[in-house]
Design a protein around this motif. Structure first.
Motif, PDB file in Angstrom:
ATOM      1  N   ARG A   8       0.828  -1.209   0.000  1.00  0.00           N
ATOM      2  CA  ARG A   8       0.000   0.000   0.000  1.00  0.00           C
ATOM      3  C   ARG A   8       0.862   1.259   0.000  1.00  0.00           C
ATOM      4  O   ARG A   8       0.529   2.240  -0.650  1.00  0.00           O
ATOM      5  CB  ARG A   8      -0.924   0.006   1.211  1.00  0.00           C
ATOM      6  CG  ARG A   8      -2.096  -0.924   1.076  1.00  0.00           C
ATOM      7  CD  ARG A   8      -3.208  -0.557   2.031  1.00  0.00           C
ATOM      8  NE  ARG A   8      -4.214  -1.584   2.095  1.00  0.00           N
ATOM      9  CZ  ARG A   8      -5.177  -1.763   1.192  1.00  0.00           C
ATOM     10  NH1 ARG A   8      -5.231  -0.978   0.148  1.00  0.00           N
ATOM     11  NH2 ARG A   8      -6.058  -2.722   1.322  1.00  0.00           N
ATOM     12  N   ARG A  27      -1.931  -2.691  -7.728  1.00  0.00           N
ATOM     13  CA  ARG A  27      -3.385  -2.497  -7.679  1.00  0.00           C
ATOM     14  C   ARG A  27      -4.122  -3.826  -7.752  1.00  0.00           C
ATOM     15  O   ARG A  27      -5.039  -4.080  -6.975  1.00  0.00           O
ATOM     16  CB  ARG A  27      -3.849  -1.595  -8.822  1.00  0.00           C
ATOM     17  CG  ARG A  27      -3.681  -0.148  -8.545  1.00  0.00           C
ATOM     18  CD  ARG A  27      -4.285   0.688  -9.650  1.00  0.00           C
ATOM     19  NE  ARG A  27      -4.244   2.093  -9.305  1.00  0.00           N
ATOM     20  CZ  ARG A  27      -4.390   3.053 -10.183  1.00  0.00           C
ATOM     21  NH1 ARG A  27      -4.596   2.778 -11.454  1.00  0.00           N
ATOM     22  NH2 ARG A  27      -4.346   4.306  -9.801  1.00  0.00           N
ATOM     23  N   SER A  28      -3.742  -4.673  -8.693  1.00  0.00           N
ATOM     24  CA  SER A  28      -4.468  -5.926  -8.852  1.00  0.00           C
ATOM     25  C   SER A  28      -4.222  -6.868  -7.677  1.00  0.00           C
ATOM     26  O   SER A  28      -5.126  -7.588  -7.253  1.00  0.00           O
ATOM     27  CB  SER A  28      -4.122  -6.596 -10.178  1.00  0.00           C
ATOM     28  OG  SER A  28      -2.761  -6.956 -10.204  1.00  0.00           O
ATOM     29  N   ALA A  31      -6.242  -5.652  -4.727  1.00  0.00           N
ATOM     30  CA  ALA A  31      -7.641  -6.015  -4.963  1.00  0.00           C
ATOM     31  C   ALA A  31      -7.859  -7.505  -4.700  1.00  0.00           C
ATOM     32  O   ALA A  31      -8.883  -7.900  -4.120  1.00  0.00           O
ATOM     33  CB  ALA A  31      -8.053  -5.667  -6.392  1.00  0.00           C
ATOM     34  N   ASP A  34      -8.118  -7.933  -1.032  1.00  0.00           N
ATOM     35  CA  ASP A  34      -9.441  -7.506  -0.564  1.00  0.00           C
ATOM     36  C   ASP A  34     -10.494  -8.559  -0.886  1.00  0.00           C
ATOM     37  O   ASP A  34     -11.363  -8.855  -0.062  1.00  0.00           O
ATOM     38  CB  ASP A  34      -9.836  -6.169  -1.186  1.00  0.00           C
ATOM     39  CG  ASP A  34      -9.035  -5.004  -0.633  1.00  0.00           C
ATOM     40  OD1 ASP A  34      -8.446  -5.147   0.462  1.00  0.00           O
ATOM     41  OD2 ASP A  34      -8.989  -3.957  -1.292  1.00  0.00           O
ATOM     42  N   ASN A  35     -10.422  -9.137  -2.075  1.00  0.00           N
ATOM     43  CA  ASN A  35     -11.372 -10.176  -2.462  1.00  0.00           C
ATOM     44  C   ASN A  35     -11.210 -11.431  -1.604  1.00  0.00           C
ATOM     45  O   ASN A  35     -12.184 -12.111  -1.302  1.00  0.00           O
ATOM     46  CB  ASN A  35     -11.214 -10.542  -3.935  1.00  0.00           C
ATOM     47  CG  ASN A  35     -11.715  -9.453  -4.846  1.00  0.00           C
ATOM     48  OD1 ASN A  35     -12.494  -8.595  -4.443  1.00  0.00           O
ATOM     49  ND2 ASN A  35     -11.259  -9.474  -6.085  1.00  0.00           N
ATOM     50  N   GLU A  80      -0.467 -14.508  -7.257  1.00  0.00           N
ATOM     51  CA  GLU A  80      -0.557 -13.456  -8.267  1.00  0.00           C
ATOM     52  C   GLU A  80       0.721 -13.416  -9.121  1.00  0.00           C
ATOM     53  O   GLU A  80       0.654 -13.286 -10.341  1.00  0.00           O
ATOM     54  CB  GLU A  80      -0.792 -12.097  -7.610  1.00  0.00           C
ATOM     55  CG  GLU A  80      -2.179 -11.927  -7.034  1.00  0.00           C
ATOM     56  CD  GLU A  80      -3.242 -11.802  -8.093  1.00  0.00           C
ATOM     57  OE1 GLU A  80      -3.062 -11.005  -9.034  1.00  0.00           O
ATOM     58  OE2 GLU A  80      -4.254 -12.503  -7.987  1.00  0.00           O
TER      59      GLU A  80
END
Length: 125
Positions: A8, A27-28, A31, A34-35, A80
């Motif tokens: 962050r 960003r991805s 996200a 968060d998901n 990721e």
């Protein structure tokens, strides 16, 4: 500092540096984290109802979120990065060389966070 907090903190720096690969990866991945905290809806939960029966007040419609451990965060970040590397490996034609290079650059950003590198290392500055 946790991996998530370092990511962050690194995002605004990547944006100021106009590092598209780092911004996209951060960003991805944030996200995706968060998901991963989202709690699935129960099958027995009502899907619709009368307006009068709906919750009222600040935060009444907020759902509790799961807390990810640092280990869970590392697992998501690793997934990721692995996803980007796998996609880059599938892009073997010369026409996709730029896209494959960008995916590898994004994966490199994420892998630096896993290796415990500093924010500056992750951004390549």
């Amino acid at each position: 500092m946790s991996v998530r907090l370092r990511m962050r903190d690194a995002l605004p720096e990547a944006m100021r540096a106009r590092d598209k690969a780092a911004v996209s990866a951060l960003r991805s991945t944030l996200a995706a984290l968060d998901n991963a905290e989202a709690v699935p809806l129960a099958d027995t939960a009502p899907r619709a109802g009368a307006l009068e029966a709906s919750p009222v007040g600040a935060g009444a419609t907020e759902a509790a979120r799961r807390e990810l451990s640092e280990r869970d965060v590392l697992h998501v970040v690793r997934a990721e990065a692995d996803e980007r590397l796998a996609a880059a490996d599938h892009l073997t034609t010369p026409a996709h060389a730029d896209r494959a290079a960008r995916l590898r650059a994004e994966a490199a950003v994420l892998l630096r966070f896993l290796d415990g590198g500093t924010d500056e290392d992750a951004l390549g500055t």
